[in-house]
Design an enzyme around this catalytic site. Structure first.
Site, mmCIF file in Angstrom:
data_model
loop_
_atom_site.group_PDB
_atom_site.id
_atom_site.type_symbol
_atom_site.label_atom_id
_atom_site.label_comp_id
_atom_site.label_asym_id
_atom_site.label_seq_id
_atom_site.Cartn_x
_atom_site.Cartn_y
_atom_site.Cartn_z
ATOM 1 N N HIS A 1 0.833 -1.220 0.000
ATOM 2 C CA HIS A 1 0.000 0.000 0.000
ATOM 3 C C HIS A 1 0.858 1.256 0.000
ATOM 4 O O HIS A 1 0.403 2.334 0.387
ATOM 5 C CB HIS A 1 -0.952 0.001 1.207
ATOM 6 C CG HIS A 1 -2.033 -1.013 1.121
ATOM 7 N ND1 HIS A 1 -2.761 -1.424 2.225
ATOM 8 C CD2 HIS A 1 -2.518 -1.735 0.081
ATOM 9 C CE1 HIS A 1 -3.654 -2.343 1.853
ATOM 10 N NE2 HIS A 1 -3.520 -2.549 0.570
ATOM 11 N N SER A 43 -6.635 -7.732 9.776
ATOM 12 C CA SER A 43 -8.013 -8.238 9.859
ATOM 13 C C SER A 43 -8.359 -9.017 8.589
ATOM 14 O O SER A 43 -9.399 -9.661 8.519
ATOM 15 C CB SER A 43 -8.982 -7.064 10.025
ATOM 16 O OG SER A 43 -8.842 -6.180 8.911
ATOM 17 N N GLU A 94 -7.070 -11.401 17.270
ATOM 18 C CA GLU A 94 -8.416 -11.989 17.173
ATOM 19 C C GLU A 94 -8.507 -12.823 15.896
ATOM 20 O O GLU A 94 -7.727 -12.613 14.967
ATOM 21 C CB GLU A 94 -9.458 -10.862 17.130
ATOM 22 C CG GLU A 94 -9.242 -9.907 15.968
ATOM 23 C CD GLU A 94 -10.164 -8.707 15.970
ATOM 24 O OE1 GLU A 94 -11.232 -8.758 16.601
ATOM 25 O OE2 GLU A 94 -9.784 -7.709 15.329
HETATM 26 N N1 APR Z 1 -0.797 -7.872 17.762
HETATM 27 C C1 APR Z 1 -1.598 -8.704 17.014
HETATM 28 N N2 APR Z 1 -2.756 -8.281 16.410
HETATM 29 C C2 APR Z 1 -3.096 -6.997 16.594
HETATM 30 C C3 APR Z 1 -2.342 -6.091 17.393
HETATM 31 C C4 APR Z 1 -1.137 -6.588 17.994
HETATM 32 N N3 APR Z 1 -0.344 -5.823 18.734
HETATM 33 N N4 APR Z 1 -2.950 -4.872 17.379
HETATM 34 C C5 APR Z 1 -4.071 -5.023 16.604
HETATM 35 N N5 APR Z 1 -4.158 -6.292 16.125
HETATM 36 C C6 APR Z 1 -5.122 -6.856 15.172
HETATM 37 C C7 APR Z 1 -6.534 -6.292 15.279
HETATM 38 O O1 APR Z 1 -7.277 -7.070 16.194
HETATM 39 C C8 APR Z 1 -7.038 -6.466 13.842
HETATM 40 O O2 APR Z 1 -7.543 -7.787 13.639
HETATM 41 O O3 APR Z 1 -4.658 -6.454 13.898
HETATM 42 C C9 APR Z 1 -5.764 -6.311 13.002
HETATM 43 C C10 APR Z 1 -5.642 -4.963 12.301
HETATM 44 O O4 APR Z 1 -6.628 -4.921 11.310
HETATM 45 P P1 APR Z 1 -6.971 -3.548 10.549
HETATM 46 O O5 APR Z 1 -7.066 -2.457 11.518
HETATM 47 O O6 APR Z 1 -8.130 -3.826 9.670
HETATM 48 O O7 APR Z 1 -5.645 -3.260 9.706
HETATM 49 P P2 APR Z 1 -5.203 -3.881 8.303
HETATM 50 O O8 APR Z 1 -5.670 -5.290 8.170
HETATM 51 O O9 APR Z 1 -3.764 -3.636 8.147
HETATM 52 O O10 APR Z 1 -6.014 -2.949 7.277
HETATM 53 C C11 APR Z 1 -5.804 -3.129 5.918
HETATM 54 O O11 APR Z 1 -7.065 -1.166 5.377
HETATM 55 O O12 APR Z 1 -7.558 0.890 6.095
HETATM 56 C C12 APR Z 1 -6.890 0.233 5.127
HETATM 57 O O13 APR Z 1 -5.019 0.822 3.832
HETATM 58 C C13 APR Z 1 -5.409 0.525 5.135
HETATM 59 O O14 APR Z 1 -3.558 -1.014 4.952
HETATM 60 C C14 APR Z 1 -4.790 -0.797 5.585
HETATM 61 C C15 APR Z 1 -5.818 -1.815 5.161
#
Ligand code: APR
Length: 265
Positions: A129, A199, A228
């Site tokens: 990204h 996620s 999760e």
């Molecule tokens: N360790 C393990 N898991 C974690 C931690 C941690 N310290 N902190 C958060 N999480 C988990 C959350 O529970 C969630 O399931 O990481 C996941 C993060 O998911 P998102 O917030 O959806 O992030 P991501 O999957 O990277 O989003 C994808 O969406 O918004 C756009 O471009 C943006 O790159 C991003 C894309």
């Protein structure tokens, strides 16, 4: 969890071409909120999420306003990018860099725009990204470091005459072909995939574990490390989930592999 970490270490040691996929979850322990977790940016700020969906169209329609917004003169987004550039890697990033040094992890494919994997020492990193540290010209595909381009007059132009944007890939924007092809190649070649802190709901990135599961020549584990369960867990795309913090689980994994290597050599 202990048993699963040992199992993952064994799987990593037995692998010939392991790769790691990461998302915002790996950077929360560095102080950057994720997007869809309980304290996530989109979860807590629906207006910011709506604006994020308009950003690419704004760039296409009015690149000057896009830049004014990105630099914060009109909106809040500048503040987030400034924060992201300030933070430091955490033990999760360092553990993946070490697994690369140990010759186990061949490549990190990240959704994160923060540049923390490279800052932690990972050499082979695909920024799916994009990066907040770079600008990109959608016309010719070239990228420049932020410090290489003057933002005195907006919008900035590329030598090819194209208008430059942040290298960051916005919603509705196509993934640049070079990173898309590299990532797909790695997903099909790998014989083990770690999926950390995501996620797994944003596509096309979320299709990579599925491509690995269905399209690979070799069979090998898909291991999730996340706070999760995700659709990959629920749909049986991943073989198992180590439910925990990446900053705690990944260092234990690197430690187990390092110990094994020491005993072997
Ligand atoms: N360790 C393990 N898991 C974690 C931690 C941690 N310290 N902190 C958060 N999480 C988990 C959350 O529970 C969630 O399931 O990481 C996941 C993060 O998911 P998102 O917030 O959806 O992030 P991501 O999957 O990277 O989003 C994808 O969406 O918004 C756009 O471009 C943006 O790159 C991003 C894309």
């Amino acid at each position: 969890m202990e048993g699963l970490i040992e199992r993952a270490a064994r799987d990593l040691i037995a692998s010939k071409h392991a790769i790691a996929l990461t998302g915002a979850g790996i950077s929360t322990e560095s102080g950057i909120p994720d997007f869809r977790g309980p304290q996530g940016i989109w979860t807590t700020n629906k207006e910011a999420e709506a604006k994020a969906y308009e950003r690419y169209e704004l760039f296409l329609r009015d690149p000057k306003s896009y830049w004014q917004e990105m630099l914060g003169e009109k909106g809040t987004h500048g503040a987030f990018y400034i924060q992201v550039r300030k933070v430091e890697p955490n033990p999760g990033h360092y553990a993946l860099a070490e697994l690369e040094r140990l010759g186990i992890v061949k490549c990190v494919i990240t959704q994160n725009i923060d540049g923390l994997h490279r800052k932690a020492g990972s050499k082979s990193v695909i920024e799916y990204h994009g990066s907040v540290h770079k600008l990109r010209c959608p016309s010719c595909g070239s990228r420049r470091g932020l410090e290489e381009v003057s933002l005195e007059s907006l919008p900035p132009y590329c030598e090819c005459g194209g208008v430059m944007k942040y290298d960051v890939v916005h919603f509705k924007e196509p993934i640049p072909l070079d990173v898309m092809n590299e990532a797909e190649k790695e997903a099909l070649e790998c014989d083990l995939m770690l999926v950390c802190g995501t996620s797994a709901v944003v596509y096309p990135f979320a299709s990579l574990p599925r491509a690995a599961k269905l399209g690979r020549k070799t069979s090998g584990a898909i291991i999730e490390i996340n706070a999760e369960p995700t659709p990959l867990t629920r749909e049986g795309i991943s073989d198992y989930l180590i439910q925990g913090k990446t900053g705690e689980v990944l260092p234990q994994l690197a430690e187990a592999v390092r110990k094994w290597k020491l005993n072997r050599d």
